[in-house]
Design a protein around this motif. Structure first.
Motif: not given
Length: 236
Positions: A72-76
């Motif tokens: 989920x890094x890009x979403x965060x």
């Protein structure tokens, strides 16, 4: 109309801002590219036209890519940037995106409610129906975006299949702001956008004959011009 282009950075990522004279609001636009492709000149050209037509300042983030930052890094990062804009901008805020960028924008919605939202050929779920509808129709006609390529993008963006339900706005969102979905009829993702529109009461315009990524395809110029007009009618 004169459009001023400015570049800045936010948490290590480049932001391209397209600023019209007498800006009447702010819009964050997340570009497409399968979560894998950086912000390109074709996307910036769309942002410039959108800024000129709507008189909104368009912020286009070169967000973290899946090849380096899987879900989920890009979403965060995207949620944090959208929250930052909502909290620091005194103008009306709008949200938009196309394809994978629309997916990231949809996932960012809980971080701040926009005045209105605009999504073009959005990825609304990571759980596609593979044996019916628009997903299956591609294999008969060849519509710009193949199931094999989409699986490649899915695997790069969210390699853990058990996390894909949680990464899908169609399954996870509880409500949405006033939203317009522009759908290319000849797109393997068309059915999931229609399902999203029905579930949340979003307005949907389907472009018959259009294929995925018409914003950046030379043969999609007619649909691109139509999308610009529909965007202005919706946002302004």
């Amino acid at each position: 109309m004169s459009i001023t282009t400015q570049e800045s950075s936010y948490n290590g990522c480049r932001i391209v801002s397209l600023i019209p004279e007498n800006s009447q609001g702010t819009m964050v636009w997340f570009h497409g590219g399968g979560w894998m492709i950086e912000l390109g000149e074709d996307a910036i050209a769309w942002g410039r036209d959108l800024a000129e037509a709507t008189k909104l300042t368009i912020h286009m983030p070169d967000y973290p890519l899946a090849r380096d930052f899987a879900y989920p890094k890009s979403n965060a990062w995207c949620s944090d940037y959208w929250r930052h804009i909502c909290q620091t901008t005194t103008e009306k805020c709008y949200l938009g995106g196309d394809s994978a960028g629309a997916h990231l924008a949809l996932c960012s919605l809980p971080a701040g409610r926009p005045e209105k939202a605009l999504f073009i050929y959005a990825v609304t779920t990571l759980l596609p129906i593979r044996n019916a509808g628009s997903w299956a129709a591609y294999q008969k006609r060849g519509w710009s975006l193949s199931p094999r390529l989409m699986d490649y993008f899915y695997d790069a963006y969210c390699p853990n299949h058990e996390e894909r339900f949680g990464a899908s706005p169609l399954e996870q969102l509880e409500n949405i702001p006033p939203t317009l979905l522009i759908t290319a009829a000849n797109d393997i993702l068309a059915d999931q956008q229609t399902a999203f529109a029905h579930r949340f009461g979003a307005q949907q315009i389907i472009y018959e004959g259009a294929t995925h990524i018409f914003l950046s395809r030379e043969d999609g110029i007619t649909y691109r011009e139509r999308a610009l007009k529909d965007a202005v009618a919706w946002l302004c």
